[in-house]
Design a protein around this motif. Structure first.
Motif, PDB file in Angstrom:
ATOM      1  N   GLU A 129     106.639 131.568 -49.898  1.00 34.74           N
ATOM      2  CA  GLU A 129     105.223 131.225 -50.039  1.00 34.74           C
ATOM      3  C   GLU A 129     104.318 132.158 -49.228  1.00 34.74           C
ATOM      4  O   GLU A 129     103.092 132.092 -49.347  1.00 34.74           O
ATOM      5  CB  GLU A 129     104.990 129.776 -49.578  1.00 34.74           C
ATOM      6  N   GLY A 130     104.924 133.011 -48.390  1.00 31.22           N
ATOM      7  CA  GLY A 130     104.125 133.941 -47.602  1.00 31.22           C
ATOM      8  C   GLY A 130     103.559 133.354 -46.328  1.00 31.22           C
ATOM      9  O   GLY A 130     102.630 133.922 -45.740  1.00 31.22           O
ATOM     10  N   TRP A 131     104.106 132.241 -45.869  1.00 25.93           N
ATOM     11  CA  TRP A 131     103.619 131.628 -44.642  1.00 25.93           C
ATOM     12  C   TRP A 131     104.047 132.462 -43.440  1.00 25.93           C
ATOM     13  O   TRP A 131     105.082 133.133 -43.458  1.00 25.93           O
ATOM     14  CB  TRP A 131     104.140 130.203 -44.509  1.00 25.93           C
ATOM     15  N   SER A 132     103.289 132.395 -42.368  1.00 22.25           N
ATOM     16  CA  SER A 132     103.572 133.191 -41.178  1.00 22.25           C
ATOM     17  C   SER A 132     104.802 132.658 -40.446  1.00 22.25           C
ATOM     18  O   SER A 132     105.229 131.515 -40.647  1.00 22.25           O
ATOM     19  CB  SER A 132     102.370 133.166 -40.238  1.00 22.25           C
ATOM     20  N   SER A 133     105.348 133.509 -39.589  1.00 21.12           N
ATOM     21  CA  SER A 133     106.491 133.087 -38.774  1.00 21.12           C
ATOM     22  C   SER A 133     106.122 131.916 -37.881  1.00 21.12           C
ATOM     23  O   SER A 133     106.940 131.022 -37.633  1.00 21.12           O
ATOM     24  CB  SER A 133     106.979 134.265 -37.920  1.00 21.12           C
ATOM     25  N   TYR A 134     104.869 131.876 -37.395  1.00 20.68           N
ATOM     26  CA  TYR A 134     104.426 130.770 -36.552  1.00 20.68           C
ATOM     27  C   TYR A 134     104.479 129.446 -37.315  1.00 20.68           C
ATOM     28  O   TYR A 134     104.908 128.418 -36.781  1.00 20.68           O
ATOM     29  CB  TYR A 134     102.992 131.003 -36.063  1.00 20.68           C
ATOM     30  N   GLU A 135     103.999 129.468 -38.555  1.00 28.18           N
ATOM     31  CA  GLU A 135     103.989 128.243 -39.365  1.00 28.18           C
ATOM     32  C   GLU A 135     105.408 127.751 -39.608  1.00 28.18           C
ATOM     33  O   GLU A 135     105.695 126.545 -39.488  1.00 28.18           O
ATOM     34  CB  GLU A 135     103.271 128.505 -40.695  1.00 28.18           C
ATOM     35  N   ILE A 136     106.311 128.679 -39.929  1.00 25.76           N
ATOM     36  CA  ILE A 136     107.699 128.287 -40.179  1.00 25.76           C
ATOM     37  C   ILE A 136     108.369 127.844 -38.883  1.00 25.76           C
ATOM     38  O   ILE A 136     109.146 126.891 -38.859  1.00 25.76           O
ATOM     39  CB  ILE A 136     108.461 129.453 -40.834  1.00 25.76           C
ATOM     40  N   GLY A 137     108.059 128.524 -37.786  1.00 23.66           N
ATOM     41  CA  GLY A 137     108.605 128.101 -36.500  1.00 23.66           C
ATOM     42  C   GLY A 137     108.143 126.713 -36.115  1.00 23.66           C
ATOM     43  O   GLY A 137     108.877 125.958 -35.462  1.00 23.66           O
ATOM     44  N   ALA A 138     106.926 126.353 -36.521  1.00 26.78           N
ATOM     45  CA  ALA A 138     106.404 125.020 -36.214  1.00 26.78           C
ATOM     46  C   ALA A 138     107.224 123.931 -36.897  1.00 26.78           C
ATOM     47  O   ALA A 138     107.297 122.800 -36.397  1.00 26.78           O
ATOM     48  CB  ALA A 138     104.942 124.910 -36.638  1.00 26.78           C
ATOM     49  N   PHE A 139     107.854 124.261 -38.050  1.00 25.72           N
ATOM     50  CA  PHE A 139     108.736 123.271 -38.692  1.00 25.72           C
ATOM     51  C   PHE A 139     109.855 122.881 -37.736  1.00 25.72           C
ATOM     52  O   PHE A 139     110.174 121.699 -37.562  1.00 25.72           O
ATOM     53  CB  PHE A 139     109.370 123.834 -39.972  1.00 25.72           C
ATOM     54  N   GLY A 140     110.470 123.900 -37.125  1.00 19.53           N
ATOM     55  CA  GLY A 140     111.577 123.639 -36.214  1.00 19.53           C
ATOM     56  C   GLY A 140     111.155 122.893 -34.974  1.00 19.53           C
ATOM     57  O   GLY A 140     111.870 122.007 -34.490  1.00 19.53           O
ATOM     58  N   THR A 141     109.982 123.231 -34.453  1.00 19.72           N
ATOM     59  CA  THR A 141     109.503 122.553 -33.252  1.00 19.72           C
ATOM     60  C   THR A 141     109.187 121.085 -33.530  1.00 19.72           C
ATOM     61  O   THR A 141     109.527 120.203 -32.728  1.00 19.72           O
ATOM     62  CB  THR A 141     108.255 123.271 -32.708  1.00 19.72           C
ATOM     63  N   SER A 142     108.533 120.805 -34.656  1.00 16.03           N
ATOM     64  CA  SER A 142     108.210 119.416 -34.987  1.00 16.03           C
ATOM     65  C   SER A 142     109.478 118.609 -35.235  1.00 16.03           C
ATOM     66  O   SER A 142     109.573 117.442 -34.847  1.00 16.03           O
ATOM     67  CB  SER A 142     107.292 119.350 -36.212  1.00 16.03           C
ATOM     68  N   TYR A 143     110.467 119.247 -35.866  1.00 16.63           N
ATOM     69  CA  TYR A 143     111.762 118.583 -36.090  1.00 16.63           C
ATOM     70  C   TYR A 143     112.409 118.219 -34.757  1.00 16.63           C
ATOM     71  O   TYR A 143     112.871 117.092 -34.553  1.00 16.63           O
ATOM     72  CB  TYR A 143     112.676 119.510 -36.895  1.00 16.63           C
ATOM     73  N   ALA A 144     112.463 119.190 -33.833  1.00 16.94           N
ATOM     74  CA  ALA A 144     113.112 118.956 -32.543  1.00 16.94           C
ATOM     75  C   ALA A 144     112.391 117.881 -31.741  1.00 16.94           C
ATOM     76  O   ALA A 144     113.024 117.027 -31.099  1.00 16.94           O
ATOM     77  CB  ALA A 144     113.161 120.264 -31.754  1.00 16.94           C
ATOM     78  N   LEU A 145     111.066 117.897 -31.760  1.00 12.18           N
ATOM     79  CA  LEU A 145     110.285 116.904 -31.031  1.00 12.18           C
ATOM     80  C   LEU A 145     110.576 115.500 -31.565  1.00 12.18           C
ATOM     81  O   LEU A 145     110.833 114.562 -30.793  1.00 12.18           O
ATOM     82  CB  LEU A 145     108.805 117.220 -31.152  1.00 12.18           C
ATOM     83  N   ALA A 146     110.567 115.352 -32.890  1.00 15.75           N
ATOM     84  CA  ALA A 146     110.807 114.040 -33.497  1.00 15.75           C
ATOM     85  C   ALA A 146     112.259 113.609 -33.332  1.00 15.75           C
ATOM     86  O   ALA A 146     112.541 112.417 -33.142  1.00 15.75           O
ATOM     87  CB  ALA A 146     110.429 114.080 -34.978  1.00 15.75           C
ATOM     88  N   PHE A 147     113.189 114.559 -33.397  1.00 17.31           N
ATOM     89  CA  PHE A 147     114.608 114.233 -33.209  1.00 17.31           C
ATOM     90  C   PHE A 147     114.840 113.675 -31.808  1.00 17.31           C
ATOM     91  O   PHE A 147     115.509 112.649 -31.630  1.00 17.31           O
ATOM     92  CB  PHE A 147     115.458 115.485 -33.438  1.00 17.31           C
ATOM     93  N   THR A 148     114.284 114.352 -30.810  1.00 20.45           N
ATOM     94  CA  THR A 148     114.446 113.894 -29.429  1.00 20.45           C
ATOM     95  C   THR A 148     113.782 112.533 -29.220  1.00 20.45           C
ATOM     96  O   THR A 148     114.339 111.645 -28.557  1.00 20.45           O
ATOM     97  CB  THR A 148     113.847 114.931 -28.465  1.00 20.45           C
ATOM     98  N   PHE A 149     112.610 112.347 -29.797  1.00 21.66           N
ATOM     99  CA  PHE A 149     111.914 111.061 -29.715  1.00 21.66           C
ATOM    100  C   PHE A 149     112.752 109.974 -30.375  1.00 21.66           C
ATOM    101  O   PHE A 149     112.865 108.847 -29.861  1.00 21.66           O
ATOM    102  CB  PHE A 149     110.550 111.173 -30.396  1.00 21.66           C
ATOM    103  N   GLY A 150     113.375 110.301 -31.511  1.00 22.59           N
ATOM    104  CA  GLY A 150     114.208 109.326 -32.209  1.00 22.59           C
ATOM    105  C   GLY A 150     115.395 108.870 -31.385  1.00 22.59           C
ATOM    106  O   GLY A 150     115.782 107.699 -31.428  1.00 22.59           O
ATOM    107  N   CYS A 151     115.979 109.800 -30.613  1.00 22.19           N
ATOM    108  CA  CYS A 151     117.117 109.426 -29.770  1.00 22.19           C
ATOM    109  C   CYS A 151     116.741 108.360 -28.748  1.00 22.19           C
ATOM    110  O   CYS A 151     117.590 107.586 -28.291  1.00 22.19           O
ATOM    111  CB  CYS A 151     117.657 110.667 -29.046  1.00 22.19           C
ATOM    112  N   VAL A 152     115.456 108.320 -28.386  1.00 19.44           N
ATOM    113  CA  VAL A 152     114.991 107.367 -27.366  1.00 19.44           C
ATOM    114  C   VAL A 152     114.643 106.012 -27.976  1.00 19.44           C
ATOM    115  O   VAL A 152     114.965 104.960 -27.405  1.00 19.44           O
ATOM    116  CB  VAL A 152     113.772 107.948 -26.613  1.00 19.44           C
ATOM    117  N   VAL A 153     114.001 106.001 -29.149  1.00 17.18           N
ATOM    118  CA  VAL A 153     113.463 104.751 -29.699  1.00 17.18           C
ATOM    119  C   VAL A 153     114.346 104.099 -30.765  1.00 17.18           C
ATOM    120  O   VAL A 153     114.222 102.889 -31.003  1.00 17.18           O
ATOM    121  CB  VAL A 153     112.054 104.976 -30.292  1.00 17.18           C
TER     122      VAL A 153
END
Length: 428
Positions: free
Chosen positions: A34-58
Motif C-alpha cells: 500500500e506504500g505506507w511508511s516504515s513508521y506506520e508499519i512499525g506502529a503495528f508491531g508496537t501496538s500489538y506488543a503493548l496490547a499483548f503485554t496488557f492482556g497478560c495482566v488483565v
C-alpha cells in the motif's frame, strides 16, 4: 498415551499459531504494497506488543469471571474480527487499532490454552508435554507464514484464510470434554527485584525484545522493499526461526559449562558480524540473505533464553515462575520499542536499516554482558540449573512458565503457601 488427553488443546494451539504466523507476515507485506511508511508499519508491531503485554495482566481476571471456554471462544472471535476488519478497512491508522486488538486477544488465548495444558500435566509428563507444545507452536507458526505465498497479499483471500485458522482453533477446545482448569493465577511483578537479582538478564531481556520484535515486524517489509517474492519473504522469516531452533541447544549447553555472560557476549559479537554482512548484502540474491537470516535468528531467539537462564541461576527454585514471568513483562517493553526503532533506521538508511537495528542492539547486548563479568563473580557451574529450550518468546505468557519442567519447585512452593493461608483462615 500422555498426549491423548491434551490432543484437542494441541490442535487448537496449532490452528491458533498458524493464524498468528500468517497474520504476522501478512500485515507488514500488505502495508508495504500500500506504500505506507516504515513508521506506520512499525506502529503495528508496537501496538500489538503493548496490547499483548496488557492482556497478560488483565486476562486472568476475565477468565476468573467468565471461565476458560467462554473466554477462549470470545477472544478467538475477536481475533477473526480484527483480521477481517484489516481486509475490509485498508487504512494504516485503523490497522494500528486492529493489531492491538489481535495482540490482546492472542495473549488471552495463549494463557487459556497454557493454563489448561498445565492442569493436564504431572511432574512425570511435564518435560514431554512441554517439548511437544514447543514443537507444535514453532511448526504451526512456520507453516502459517508459508500459507501466504499460496495466496495474493494484495487481495482479501489471505485475510479470510487467517480468520478461518482462528475459527478452527475454537472447535477442538469447545467440543473437548476435558474439565476446565482452575482460574489462572496472577503473578506479582517486582522490576527492581528482577534488576537486583540479575542486571544483565534484565537488560538482556529488553534487548532481546527489541531484536525479536524489530526483526519479526520489519523483516517482511525489508523483503517487500528489496523486491522479494512472497515465497522468498516467508523463507527469510522462517530461516531466522529455524536458526533460533537449531542454535538454542548448543548455546544453552555451552552456557551450562561456562559463564553464561561470556556466551551472551560471543553470541552478540557473532550477531553483529552477521548484521554488518547484511548491511552490505541488503540487495543481494535471496539465498545469501536466507543464510544471514539463519545466523541472525540463531542469536535473536536464543538471546531471550540465555537471559532467562542467567536470571534463574541467581534466583531460588521456588521463584522460577515469578522471575521468569516478570522478565517476560520486561521483554514486552522491548517489543514495544523494537518495531519503531527498526522502522526509524529503515526510514533513514533504507532497507539495510533492518540489519543496522539488529547489529546495534546485539552490540549493546554483548557489551553489557561482558561489562558485567567484571562486576560480579560467576556462579559455579555445578550450582547452575540446566538450560532449557524455550518457545519463541513473542508467543509466551506468564502461564507458559508453569509448563516448564523447571517450574516444579516453584509450583510446589506456591501450593504450600496457599495451604498455609487456608490453614490460617480456618484457625482464625
Amino acid at each position: 498415551m500422555h498426549l491423548l488427553p491434551i490432543a484437542a488443546l494441541l490442535t487448537s494451539t496449532f490452528f491458533m499459531m498458524a493464524g498468528a504466523g500468517l497474520m504476522g507476515i501478512l500485515l507488514p507485506v500488505r502495508g508495504s504494497i500500500e506504500g505506507w511508511s516504515s513508521y506506520e508499519i512499525g506502529a503495528f508491531g508496537t501496538s500489538y506488543a503493548l496490547a499483548f503485554t496488557f492482556g497478560c495482566v488483565v486476562i486472568p481476571r476475565m477468565v476468573k469471571s467468565a471461565g476458560h471456554v467462554r473466554t477462549f471462544s470470545s477472544l478467538s472471535a475477536l481475533l477473526a474480527i480484527s483480521i477481517l476488519f484489516c481486509g475490509l478497512m485498508v487504512d494504516s491508522t485503523a490497522w494500528i487499532v486492529f493489531r492491538a486488538l489481535s495482540g490482546f486477544a492472542l495473549a488471552g488465548s495463549y494463557m487459556v490454552i497454557e493454563s489448561w495444558l498445565n492442569e493436564r500435566v504431572t511432574n512425570e509428563t511435564r518435560g514431554t508435554i512441554f517439548s511437544v507444545y514447543m514443537i507444535v507452536t514453532m511448526a504451526a507458526m512456520m507453516g502459517g507464514q508459508y500459507a501466504m505465498p499460496l495466496t495474493n497479499p494484495g487481495l482479501p483471500v489471505p485475510f479470510m484464510l487467517c480468520a478461518i485458522f482462528f475459527a478452527l482453533a475454537v472447535i477442538p477446545t469447545a467440543l473437548s470434554r476435558a474439565q476446565s482448569p482452575a482460574p489462572i493465577a496472577t503473578v506479582k511483578i517486582d522490576v527492581l527485584m528482577l534488576f537486583r537479582n540479575s542486571p544483565v538478564a534484565a537488560v538482556g531481556i529488553v534487548l532481546a525484545g527489541i531484536l525479536s520484535a524489530g526483526w519479526g515486524n520489519m523483516a517482511p517489509v525489508f523483503g517487500q522493499q528489496t523486491g522479494m517474492t512472497t515465497t522468498d519473504i516467508a523463507t527469510l522469516t522462517v530461516s531466522a526461526m529455524f536458526g533460533g531452533a537449531i542454535f538454542q541447544i548448543p548455546l544453552g549447553r555451552i552456557s551450562d559449562k561456562t559463564d553464561r555472560r561470556y556466551v551472551m557476549t560471543v553470541a552478540g559479537i557473532i550477531g553483529v558480524g552477521a548484521a554488518i554482512t547484511g548491511v552490505y548484502l541488503a540487495g543481494a540474491q535471496p539465498f545469501a540473505l536466507f543464510c544471514i537470516a539463519f545466523v541472525l535468528g540463531g542469536i535473536i531467539y536464543p538471546a531471550y533464553s540465555l537471559a532467562v537462564a542467567h536470571a534463574n541461576d541467581y534466583a531460588a527454585d521456588a521463584d522460577f515462575v515469578k522471575v521468569s514471568s516478570g522478565l517476560l513483562i520486561l521483554y514486552g517493553i522491548g517489543t514495544m520499542i523494537g518495531p519503531i526503532y527498526t522502522a526509524f533506521l529503515m526510514d533513514v538508511g533504507g532497507p539495510g536499516g533492518l540489519f543496522q537495528a539488529m547489529g546495534s542492539a546485539m552490540a549493546i547486548y554483548a557489551a553489557y554482558a561482558f561489562y558485567r563479568t567484571f562486576r560480579r563473580i560467576a556462579i559455579p557451574a555445578e550450582e547452575r540449573a540446566d538450560f532449557q529450550t524455550i518457545p519463541f518468546a513473542r508467543v509466551q505468557t506468564p502461564a507458559s512458565f508453569s509448563l516448564d519442567p523447571r517450574a516444579e519447585a516453584s509450583l510446589e512452593a506456591e501450593a504450600e503457601e496457599v495451604d498455609a493461608e487456608d490453614t490460617g483462615r480456618e484457625a482464625a
